[in-house]
Design a protein around this motif. Structure first.
Motif, PDB file in Angstrom:
ATOM      1  N   PRO A 199     -78.981  71.151-129.224  1.00 32.81           N
ATOM      2  CA  PRO A 199     -78.557  69.901-129.870  1.00 32.81           C
ATOM      3  C   PRO A 199     -78.061  70.104-131.295  1.00 32.81           C
ATOM      4  O   PRO A 199     -77.152  69.398-131.750  1.00 32.81           O
ATOM      5  N   PHE A 204     -74.531  71.422-130.977  1.00 34.91           N
ATOM      6  CA  PHE A 204     -73.630  70.340-130.578  1.00 34.91           C
ATOM      7  C   PHE A 204     -73.303  69.440-131.770  1.00 34.91           C
ATOM      8  O   PHE A 204     -72.162  68.997-131.930  1.00 34.91           O
ATOM      9  N   ALA A 205     -74.312  69.173-132.604  1.00 37.28           N
ATOM     10  CA  ALA A 205     -74.087  68.335-133.785  1.00 37.28           C
ATOM     11  C   ALA A 205     -73.152  69.030-134.773  1.00 37.28           C
ATOM     12  O   ALA A 205     -72.262  68.401-135.358  1.00 37.28           O
ATOM     13  N   MET A 244     -70.411  66.607-132.357  1.00 40.03           N
ATOM     14  CA  MET A 244     -70.883  65.596-131.418  1.00 40.03           C
ATOM     15  C   MET A 244     -71.801  64.592-132.110  1.00 40.03           C
ATOM     16  O   MET A 244     -72.593  64.962-132.981  1.00 40.03           O
ATOM     17  N   LEU A 258     -74.974  61.690-131.792  1.00 41.34           N
ATOM     18  CA  LEU A 258     -76.243  61.703-131.066  1.00 41.34           C
ATOM     19  C   LEU A 258     -76.065  61.157-129.652  1.00 41.34           C
ATOM     20  O   LEU A 258     -76.634  61.691-128.691  1.00 41.34           O
ATOM     21  N   GLU A 314     -73.372  61.315-127.831  1.00 40.33           N
ATOM     22  CA  GLU A 314     -72.675  62.334-127.038  1.00 40.33           C
ATOM     23  C   GLU A 314     -73.609  63.473-126.652  1.00 40.33           C
ATOM     24  O   GLU A 314     -73.518  64.018-125.544  1.00 40.33           O
ATOM     25  N   ILE A 315     -74.529  63.830-127.556  1.00 42.14           N
ATOM     26  CA  ILE A 315     -75.491  64.894-127.254  1.00 42.14           C
ATOM     27  C   ILE A 315     -76.416  64.468-126.120  1.00 42.14           C
ATOM     28  O   ILE A 315     -76.698  65.243-125.194  1.00 42.14           O
ATOM     29  N   ASN A 331     -76.607  65.962-122.046  1.00 41.08           N
ATOM     30  CA  ASN A 331     -77.883  66.371-121.457  1.00 41.08           C
ATOM     31  C   ASN A 331     -78.198  65.577-120.196  1.00 41.08           C
ATOM     32  O   ASN A 331     -78.661  66.143-119.197  1.00 41.08           O
ATOM     33  N   TYR A 387     -72.633  74.404-120.069  1.00 39.79           N
ATOM     34  CA  TYR A 387     -73.978  73.875-120.330  1.00 39.79           C
ATOM     35  C   TYR A 387     -74.600  73.338-119.040  1.00 39.79           C
ATOM     36  O   TYR A 387     -75.781  73.586-118.758  1.00 39.79           O
ATOM     37  N   THR A 397     -86.982  64.156-128.279  1.00 40.62           N
ATOM     38  CA  THR A 397     -85.632  63.835-128.744  1.00 40.62           C
ATOM     39  C   THR A 397     -85.641  63.003-130.020  1.00 40.62           C
ATOM     40  O   THR A 397     -84.815  63.202-130.914  1.00 40.62           O
TER      41      THR A 397
END
Length: 456
Positions: free
Chosen positions: A40, A43-44, A48, A50, A52-53, A57, A115, A239
């Motif tokens: 994550p 990705f950030a 991306m 939050l 989109e993350i 997933n 992924y 999360t």
């Protein structure tokens, strides 16, 4: 290794296999904590949001859940030559996770594909690892090996966390993520090499499968639901907790990092503690873990969350062990492969439910996510105390009755879900076919119109 020597292997699984699986967990803990915890963050960094993350997933774990169903329905394909297939999936999983930073640097679409593939490859790997342990050891020794693997994995996770913090702090740019992932992949492949020396049986035998409504089948169903719902709560907490500390409580970043560190350290000792306790003591773990989401949401002092992290690790480890140990007890009385698949399936389903809830709750605020987590853990507690005989607080005859009712509801819900999904798939294919027909007709019409308008 003195603990490993005490485990009594069944025919086909020697002490070398037990030692190899313990060492594999010790090595893999390093690889897992880097690849999973950094995803994550990577990705950030790649831009991306939050939402989109969470979306990537949820999509990946939906694919993993479908993989669970596919592997179980086609289980005959991987039940022979088990060692070869375990090594192939074990190695491919690590390679796929190692390529995630490379995919992220190329395109978002490729990142989604790699992924999702990496997450899906964890399914056959986990199923085969569990099947070998549950099928090759007595139930008591399988429980001990579960606990040993959990503790050893946590030890190497600490090393991985410390190295991650050090490299992220010292190295500039995005390249440091590539270095970490490639290092994790290399270490993970060392675990694959370790398994290659294990005397893994060629075939995971199909054990006698009980009738659908046998006591063992019902117990497996209730344990599966308990674990899936409990892990859904854990998924939400994992999360939301860190961002909640930083954004809402204005805690220093090291507090958020320290909560994860304390959780990992505590889980080492918790694994050893819960391994030797009778089932009735697990009631304390289940009742205590139910209070954690409320404590996180209500306590506004950031440093107090370090104590909550220790409490959560201690109680959550015990609650998770309960479900794993129940499966270890009944695996050979139902079906070793089925029990292994249900353990992995519970994890995948929990990620879909938990992350899906986060996806819905994020626009409303973190507090709503914690409320959903409370609902999940409360439901898991109710299931344990009323339908799982080992920890139930109601009379035995009521436990059996409640478990059977829950089993029937679960079967009906599953059948309805499968019917609905199949109906939607069929409808989608029909609409797609109809769209293609209309497109062809329109194309023919345009061609004919063009021909008729041509001047002779």
């Amino acid at each position: 290794m003195s603990i490993v020597k005490k485990l009594r292997a069944r025919p086909g699984v020697g002490r070398s296999t037990v030692a190899a699986f313990a060492l594999e967990s010790l090595i893999s803990g390093f690889y897992i904590v880097i690849t999973r915890s950094l995803a994550p963050v990577l990705f950030a960094v790649m831009g991306m949001t939050l939402i989109e993350i969470v979306r990537i997933n949820v999509s990946a774990y939906i694919a993993a859940l479908l993989t669970v169903l596919g592997v179980y329905n086609a289980r005959s394909l991987i039940q022979n030559r088990v060692k070869l297939k375990l090594l192939v999936f074990h190695g491919l999983e690590r390679v796929a996770w190692g390529f995630i930073p490379i995919a992220a640097s190329i395109s978002g679409t490729l990142l989604y594909m790699v992924y999702t593939l990496a997450v899906c490859l964890t399914v056959p790997t986990g199923i085969l690892v569990n099947a070998v342990m549950l099928g090759g050891l007595s139930s008591e020794d399988a429980k001990k090996l579960f606990a040993i693997r959990s503790a050893l994995g946590a030890v190497s996770s600490i090393v991985g966390q410390l190295l991650t913090i050090l490299i992220l702090a010292l190295l500039p740019g995005v390249a440091k993520y590539l270095y970490l992932y490639l290092l994790a992949m290399a270490v993970g492949l060392c675990a694959t090499i370790v398994l290659s020396f294990a005397a893994i049986p060629r075939i995971v035998a199909e054990e006698r499968e009980e009738p659908r409504e046998s006591v063992e089948a019902i117990k497996a169903s209730t344990a599966f639901l308990f674990l899936a719902i409990l892990l859904s709560s854990s998924s939400i907490i994992g999360t939301i907790w860190g961002p909640y500390l930083i954004r809402k409580l204005h805690a220093a970043e090291y507090i958020a990092v320290a909560t994860g560190f304390i959780y990992t350290v505590t889980s080492i000792f918790a694994s050893l503690f819960w391994n030797s306790k009778p089932y009735t003591v697990y009631r304390v773990a289940i009742a205590s873990v139910a209070t954690v989401p409320m404590l996180i949401a209500m306590i506004r002092i950031p440093t107090a969350h370090l104590a909550i992290a220790a409490l959560y690790a201690f109680t959550n480890t015990g609650a998770n062990f309960l479900a794993s140990f129940v499966f270890a007890d009944i695996a050979k009385r139902i079906n070793v492969f089925k029990a292994s698949t249900m353990l992995i399936g519970a994890w995948c389903l929990s990620q879909v439910m938990g992350l899906g809830s986060v996806y819905i709750a994020i626009p409303l605020g973190a507090v709503y996510a914690f409320i959903v987590s409370m609902v999940f853990v409360g439901l898991a507690t109710a299931i344990a105390f009323t339908t799982i005989p080992e920890v139930a607080i109601v009379p035995e005859h009521l436990t059996i009755s409640y478990a059977r009712q829950l089993y029937h509801v679960s079967i009906a819900s599953y059948s309805f879900m499968v019917f609905t999904i199949r109906s939607y798939i069929v409808l989608t294919l029909k609409l797609l076919g109809l769209s293609i027909v209309f497109l062809l007709l329109y194309t023919i019409y345009r061609i004919m119109l063009y021909i008729t308008t041509l001047k002779p």
